[in-house]
Design an enzyme around this catalytic site. Structure first.
Site, mmCIF file in Angstrom:
data_model
loop_
_atom_site.group_PDB
_atom_site.id
_atom_site.type_symbol
_atom_site.label_atom_id
_atom_site.label_comp_id
_atom_site.label_asym_id
_atom_site.label_seq_id
_atom_site.Cartn_x
_atom_site.Cartn_y
_atom_site.Cartn_z
ATOM 1 N N ASP A 62 35.726 71.476 41.401
ATOM 2 C CA ASP A 62 35.308 72.871 41.495
ATOM 3 C C ASP A 62 35.226 73.458 40.090
ATOM 4 O O ASP A 62 36.163 73.299 39.285
ATOM 5 C CB ASP A 62 36.301 73.681 42.323
ATOM 6 C CG ASP A 62 36.222 73.364 43.809
ATOM 7 O OD1 ASP A 62 35.362 72.542 44.193
ATOM 8 O OD2 ASP A 62 37.013 73.944 44.571
ATOM 9 N N HIS A 113 29.402 76.858 45.147
ATOM 10 C CA HIS A 113 30.776 77.355 45.299
ATOM 11 C C HIS A 113 30.788 78.884 45.364
ATOM 12 O O HIS A 113 31.755 79.512 44.950
ATOM 13 C CB HIS A 113 31.627 76.846 44.129
ATOM 14 C CG HIS A 113 33.107 76.897 44.360
ATOM 15 N ND1 HIS A 113 33.692 76.703 45.595
ATOM 16 C CD2 HIS A 113 34.143 77.125 43.497
ATOM 17 C CE1 HIS A 113 35.003 76.791 45.480
ATOM 18 N NE2 HIS A 113 35.311 77.069 44.224
ATOM 19 N N HIS A 207 39.559 69.864 39.709
ATOM 20 C CA HIS A 207 38.946 71.017 39.046
ATOM 21 C C HIS A 207 38.519 70.656 37.622
ATOM 22 O O HIS A 207 39.191 69.866 36.955
ATOM 23 C CB HIS A 207 39.930 72.188 39.008
ATOM 24 C CG HIS A 207 40.281 72.717 40.362
ATOM 25 N ND1 HIS A 207 41.218 72.106 41.174
ATOM 26 C CD2 HIS A 207 39.814 73.785 41.062
ATOM 27 C CE1 HIS A 207 41.320 72.775 42.308
ATOM 28 N NE2 HIS A 207 40.485 73.798 42.272
#
Length: 262
Positions: A62, A113, A207
């Site tokens: 992400d 996202h 991440h």
């Protein structure tokens, strides 16, 4: 006279009790109906993992805030010839268009996202769709490609979120293995969080901005490969054709079987 007064009082008491009983019964019936209606409402569940016999897992990152480590992560993935999935926030796309282009050119999935990383469940359905479409447009303007993958910020979803994603002809994707890299554990802990929990069809959350992710990533990749797993982008691990998600979020095929006639 005294007998008559007592009788009136008794009637009043009885009437009062009957009213209470009727109200209580109405409440019970109403609660039961609401419970049945709630139970009968189909719960929309995102894809957490995939039902597959293939020894495959998907790595995902992400990207919502900084960009200091993205290039390093891409270099590590290149070194191991591993393709993954990056879920990008629209504002991140605005700030780092060169990185978006690099992610796509290196063969990784580019996922959505949201546009501004809100709690999606706090939005109206029209605003949910707006968040999804705005980010889609930004990604397409840079990569030239449509994206079909969406991950809700904070993993926050409800039925309306999933329906909004599906309404955009996209897959709503979560994860079943959390590296917890966002908590800044040691690289060894990040690795253990992943390799000890994966199974066929797992989707792994990492991440691009977590402090120890670049150091952990080679160990994660090697640990998965030592267990015989092939690491693929999410788009390659998803099932083709009609599917449903079970109560645990596993993506399962809708098998249609017919019995041979005698």
């Amino acid at each position: 006279m005294r007998l008559l007064i007592l009788t009136k009082r008794s009637l009043i008491t009885i009437g009062f009790c009957l009213v209470i009983a009727l109200v209580a019964t109405a409440l019970v019936v109403s609660t039961t109906i609401n419970s049945v209606q709630t139970a009968s409402t189909e719960r929309e569940i995102p894809i957490y993992c995939v039902d597959t016999d293939k020894k495959q897992v998907a790595l995902s990152f992400d990207a919502a805030w900084g960009n200091e480590q993205t290039d390093t992560l891409l270099q590590i993935l290149d070194k191991y010839n591993v393709k993954s999935t990056f879920f990008l926030v629209g504002q991140w796309v605005d700030n780092y268009p060169d990185s978006v282009k690099a992610i796509a050119e290196k063969g990784h999935d580019v996922g959505n996202h949201s546009n501004t990383h809100p709690y999606m469940t706090k939005l109206s359905t029209s605003d949910m769709t707006g968040q999804i479409q705005a980010c889609n447009e930004k990604i397409k303007n840079i990569t030239g490609n449509e994206t079909t993958l969406f991950r809700a910020p904070y993993g926050d979803y409800n039925n309306d979120v999933v329906k909004s994603v599906n309404g955009c002809n996209m897959y709503c994707v979560q994860w079943d293995v959390d590296s917890l890299d966002w908590k800044d554990p040691t690289p060894q802990q990040i690795t253990a969080n992943v390799v000890k929990k994966v199974k066929n069809g797992s989707i792994i959350l990492m991440h691009n901005g977590a402090k120890n992710t670049p150091e952990a990533l080679p160990m994660v990749i090697e640990g998965l490969q030592e267990q015989g797993y092939e690491i693929v982008p999410i788009s390659q691990i998803l099932l083709q054709g009609e599917y449903y998600t079970d109560v645990q979020g596993k993506m399962c095929p809708k098998n249609v079987t017919t019995s041979p006639s005698d």
